[in-house]
Every structure is written in C-alpha cells, then in structure tokens.
Design a protein around this motif. Structure first.
Motif, PDB file in Angstrom:
ATOM      1  N   ALA A  88      13.945   7.152 -41.056  1.00 55.85           N
ATOM      2  CA  ALA A  88      15.273   7.428 -40.494  1.00 55.85           C
ATOM      3  C   ALA A  88      15.667   6.374 -39.476  1.00 55.85           C
ATOM      4  O   ALA A  88      16.816   5.913 -39.443  1.00 55.85           O
ATOM      5  CB  ALA A  88      15.287   8.820 -39.870  1.00 55.85           C
ATOM      6  N   ALA A  89      14.688   5.967 -38.640  1.00 52.33           N
ATOM      7  CA  ALA A  89      14.987   4.940 -37.636  1.00 52.33           C
ATOM      8  C   ALA A  89      15.328   3.603 -38.296  1.00 52.33           C
ATOM      9  O   ALA A  89      16.258   2.898 -37.879  1.00 52.33           O
ATOM     10  CB  ALA A  89      13.786   4.780 -36.692  1.00 52.33           C
ATOM     11  N   VAL A  90      14.568   3.261 -39.358  1.00 52.79           N
ATOM     12  CA  VAL A  90      14.839   1.996 -40.054  1.00 52.79           C
ATOM     13  C   VAL A  90      16.208   2.021 -40.712  1.00 52.79           C
ATOM     14  O   VAL A  90      16.986   1.061 -40.625  1.00 52.79           O
ATOM     15  CB  VAL A  90      13.726   1.721 -41.088  1.00 52.79           C
ATOM     16  N   LEU A  91      16.524   3.124 -41.399  1.00 47.08           N
ATOM     17  CA  LEU A  91      17.824   3.217 -42.060  1.00 47.08           C
ATOM     18  C   LEU A  91      18.970   3.177 -41.053  1.00 47.08           C
ATOM     19  O   LEU A  91      19.986   2.513 -41.275  1.00 47.08           O
ATOM     20  CB  LEU A  91      17.898   4.509 -42.880  1.00 47.08           C
ATOM     21  N   LEU A  92      18.790   3.898 -39.933  1.00 43.36           N
ATOM     22  CA  LEU A  92      19.840   3.891 -38.916  1.00 43.36           C
ATOM     23  C   LEU A  92      20.017   2.507 -38.317  1.00 43.36           C
ATOM     24  O   LEU A  92      21.149   2.033 -38.137  1.00 43.36           O
ATOM     25  CB  LEU A  92      19.489   4.902 -37.818  1.00 43.36           C
ATOM     26  N   SER A  93      18.902   1.841 -38.039  1.00 42.12           N
ATOM     27  CA  SER A  93      18.987   0.489 -37.481  1.00 42.12           C
ATOM     28  C   SER A  93      19.609  -0.485 -38.470  1.00 42.12           C
ATOM     29  O   SER A  93      20.453  -1.318 -38.107  1.00 42.12           O
ATOM     30  CB  SER A  93      17.585   0.010 -37.077  1.00 42.12           C
ATOM     31  N   LEU A  94      19.185  -0.368 -39.757  1.00 37.18           N
ATOM     32  CA  LEU A  94      19.734  -1.254 -40.790  1.00 37.18           C
ATOM     33  C   LEU A  94      21.234  -1.024 -40.950  1.00 37.18           C
ATOM     34  O   LEU A  94      22.022  -1.982 -41.010  1.00 37.18           O
ATOM     35  CB  LEU A  94      19.006  -0.997 -42.106  1.00 37.18           C
ATOM     36  N   ARG A  95      21.638   0.235 -41.014  1.00 34.61           N
ATOM     37  CA  ARG A  95      23.056   0.528 -41.188  1.00 34.61           C
ATOM     38  C   ARG A  95      23.867   0.045 -39.984  1.00 34.61           C
ATOM     39  O   ARG A  95      24.936  -0.561 -40.134  1.00 34.61           O
ATOM     40  CB  ARG A  95      23.250   2.031 -41.382  1.00 34.61           C
TER      41      ARG A  95
END
Length: 491
Positions: free
Chosen positions: A29-36
């Motif tokens: 979730a942290a990676v996806l949020l950061s990527l987005r």
C-alpha cells in the motif's frame, strides 16, 4: 482444523505467514501510494509547464489564433476569460471535465479581436519582440502571470480517446485581453498504467512469497521441534515401561530445547531416586516391623499355651518398640508429604529443661548447660528431635550426656554431646540416612531402627536449620542443631 492448529509447527507457520502478509500489504500500500503520488505530481508538473508556456504567450500579447499550443494529445489546453467564456482550446479536444468549463470550441466573438489593426499588429509584434529580449519569461510591463497554480483532476476526450488528466490552472492578467485563466492537462495514463502493473505484480508475487515463507517456516519449525518429538516419544516409552532408568535424548545445542531435555533428565533422576528411596524405605520398614511383631507374637503364643512362661516385660518392651517405630514411620511420611512446621515461639532453654525432666529410664545422667534463646516451630517435632538425639547419646555414652543451648548471632544452637566412641569422619553424613546403623555402634538389641537421626535432620531442614555431627571435647559425638532465631527470620 482444531487438531491442526493444536500443533506448534502449524501455529508458528500460520503466525509467520500472517505477520508477513500484514507487512506485505502495508508495504505494498505504501509503495502504490508513493508511486501514484509521484506520478500524479509529474503529470501536474507537465500540466503546469504547458499552462505557463501558453500564459507567457498571452502576456506577450500574441493573438489567440497564433498561440503555440501543445500538439501532444496528452496535454489539452483551454483559455477562459474573466467571464468564464472559452476563448482558446486545443484543436483535437472533443470533451472535457474538471476545469469548470465544459466547452471545447470557442465562440465566434471570442475569435474576432486579434490585435486591433495591422498597425497595431506590427506594434504588438515589435513590443512582443522587445519584451522577449528584456525577459526570458515572456512577461512585460503590460501583463503578469500569477505565481500560484491550482490543480484539479478530471477527464478529457482528445482525438477520440478519453483519459484522466491532472489539470493545472494558471491565471494571467493582460492589458489588451483582460484577465484570463489557462487550463492545461497532464495525462494520468502512465500513472494508471504503472500503478496497475505494480498492483498486478503484487497480487501475483505476494501469494507466492507467502507460500515460500509458510513453507520455509514449516520446514524450519519441523527441524527445530524434532528433538521435542524425540523427547515426547521417549517420555511415552518411559511411561509405558515404568523404567525410570531411561533418559530422554539431549540435543547438542544450547537452546531452550536442550535445557528442556536436561531439566527433564534431572527430573527423571530425582524421580528415580525418590522411587528407589521409597521402595527401600518400604522394604526396610517391613523388615523392622517384622522383628518386634514376630517376637511379640511368639511371646503371646507361648503365654497362651503356657501362662507361667509368659514374658510380660519382654512383650511390653516389644510393644513399646513397635509403637515408637510406627510413630517414626508416620512422622517420616508426614515430612515427606511436605508438612510445614508451626510458627509457635518457645524458649529453647525452658523447653529442653522440661523435656529432660520427663526422662525416667536413662542409662546415664543427662547434664544441661542452658542459656535462654528463642526459636519458632513445631513443639512436637522439636521434642522428637531432642528425644532422638538424647536417645542416640544414651546408647553410646560411657558415663555422661550433656545438652547445651546458646545463641550464635542469627542462630539458636542446641548441642547434645556424649563421651562415647564418637562417629568416624567418613560416616558423619551416612548416619543421617534412613535405616542406617554403624556396625560397631548400633545393634537391633539396643533399640534403634536407624530412623532417629534421619528424622532429626529432616525436621531441622523443615525448620530452616541444620543438623551436623562433630567430635565432642570428651572424644565422643557432638550433634549440633542450628535453628534461625525469630528476630533474624523477621528481618
């Protein structure tokens, strides 16, 4: 399911898998949020850059129909005047939302005023050229681009393809065109594609990683618990065979399982010792009881057949001996069961004086040297200790038995000494074992069953004290009983 979860291996595997799953979900979730967030910011930066390029041209007083708009379909542009009318839009723009202006084609009135006249156009071109030479940002004294950029999210259809966009709104103030707002969009297609790809990878990779973690945990736990299985199997075999001489295998490690195995073997050793001691005790007790019972029976049978031959004194003596032996065995059973002494306080000197005064059948005189000192415990058990020590001294003394009480710091001391042959140094611990008689010191005819000193030491230990034997000043045996004084115990 319940049986499966009853296994430590299953619980460890499930626990590790749950922890890893939670960690992976949180990290994903942290990676996806950061990527987005990063990709949306990049789209916003592209949109802001495109909007400011158009704004700089407006400040330079370039006509609407000569504006150099981005030809990239991923950067649609709208220019809106202060009355909310669309004055400029990208050529391929078919539909838009999120900017506040749904129009995609400017009205005729919006396209009419270009620069006023040819002369004005020439002057405007000269002025634009001079302004660009003075400032690289494309602003002049006649216009201004707002430093603040506002962002909104929306969608647009460009050349037949609909996509989501990040729109940047930049306000422009000009003298000839008035206040304008430039909207430029940055496509979010790359952001959506990247997030979708990352999410797909996670949905495929996370279960595989969880399977690997679960499998590794299962194998490692099985290997780690293999000694426990061996211990369990051996304990089951010991229980079935009742062979306490067997021991569980101890792994060559220094972990908790190795300590468990060692502790289990120590427990088995203590249990084996206790059982062997109990068996020996029962055998010795049976042997000791057999003699007075057989003697008493013989005397009673002879007396029944020939009353004139009945040895009443012998029968009484055997009865007393049998009664004392039964009392000793009962006390030992209570001590082995963990009976705790009472907490009554008594003056040791007065206690010894009273107990000695009640002795009427002593072979030699008992002398006392008593000093007042207080102890706490069971009066009955301490009376048995004193009686056993004095009886032992009476059997070995030549002419004198001495009982002494004194205070030694935190200890109350009671000593019983005789002037007999003493106890050899090599036998001074053995005399406290149950049913032990020294060959040159005790016989069954003299009365002792070998329990008196064992009882005395057990009682001393139960009272938190000690009982040892040393050589007396007269050369005989000196038994020293030490008990904690109530004052030191309270402290």
């Amino acid at each position: 399911m319940r049986k499966l979860l009853g296994s430590v291996r299953a619980r460890a595997t499930l626990g590790a898998s749950l922890v890893v799953a939670l960690a992976l979900v949180a990290a994903g979730a942290a990676v996806l949020l950061s990527l987005r967030t990063n990709l949306v910011d990049q789209a916003g930066s592209r949109a802001d850059s495109a909007a400011r390029k158009v704004a700089s041209q407006l400040v330079a007083d370039r006509p609407y129909d000569e504006l150099d708009l981005p030809d990239d379909e991923e950067e649609p542009v709208q220019v809106v005047d202060d009355e909310g009318r669309l004055v400029v839009a990208s050529d391929d723009l078919e539909k838009i939302s999120g900017t506040g202006v749904d129009a995609v084609r400017p009205g005729p009135a919006s396209r009419a005023p270009k620069s006023g006249s040819a002369e004005n156009g020439e002057k405007g071109e000269k002025r634009e050229k001079g302004e660009k030479e003075e400032s690289g940002e494309g602003s002049s004294d006649g216009g201004e681009v707002d430093d603040e950029t506002k962002f909104t999210d929306g969608s647009a259809t460009v050349d037949g393809e609909t996509s989501d966009f990040r729109f940047a709104a930049v306000e422009v103030s000009t003298e000839s065109k008035g206040d304008l707002t430039v909207y430029a969009g940055g496509s979010l297609s790359s952001e959506q594609s990247a997030v979708s790809t990352a999410l797909t990878s996670m949905l495929i990779g996370f279960p595989l990683l969880l399977a690997v973690v679960g499998g590794v945990t299962w194998l490692v736990t099985r290997r780690a618990l293999r000694p426990v299985a061996a211990i369990t199997a051996e304990m089951s075999a010991i229980t079935a065979s009742e062979d306490l001489a067997r021991r569980v295998p101890e792994p060559d490690t220094h972990d908790e399982i190795a300590r468990l195995a060692r502790t289990t073997n120590e427990t088995l050793t203590a249990l084996q010792t206790s059982v062997e001691r109990q068996r020996r005790f029962v055998a010795d007790a049976s042997h000791e009881l057999r003699s007075p019972i057989a003697s008493l029976r013989t005397q009673l049978e002879v007396g029944a057949a020939h009353p004139e031959l009945l040895d009443v004194d012998g029968a009484v003596e055997d009865t007393v001996r049998l009664q004392e032996l039964a009392a000793d065995l009962l006390l030992l059973a209570r001590l082995d069961a963990g009976e705790k002494p009472g907490g009554a306080r008594l003056d040791l000197a007065a206690f010894v004086r009273e107990e000695v005064s009640q002795r009427t059948r002593d072979r030699v005189d008992v002398h006392t040297d008593l000093r007042s000192v207080e102890v706490a415990g069971s009066r009955g058990q301490l009376a048995r200790v004193l009686g056993n020590l004095v009886n032992n001294a009476q059997r070995h003394a030549r002419s004198r038995v001495t009982v002494t009480t004194r205070n030694d710091g935190a200890w109350a001391v009671l000593e019983v000494a005789d002037d007999g042959s003493g106890v050899p140094a090599s036998e001074r611990e053995r005399v406290f074992e149950r049913f032990v008689r020294l060959d040159d010191a005790r016989t069954r005819d003299e009365g002792g069953a070998g329990l008196g000193l064992a009882i005395a030491r057990d009682v001393a230990v139960r009272h938190g004290g000690t009982l040892v034997v040393r050589e007396a000043p007269s050369g005989g045996a000196l038994f020293e009983l030490r008990l904690p004084s109530p004052q030191s115990s309270a402290e």
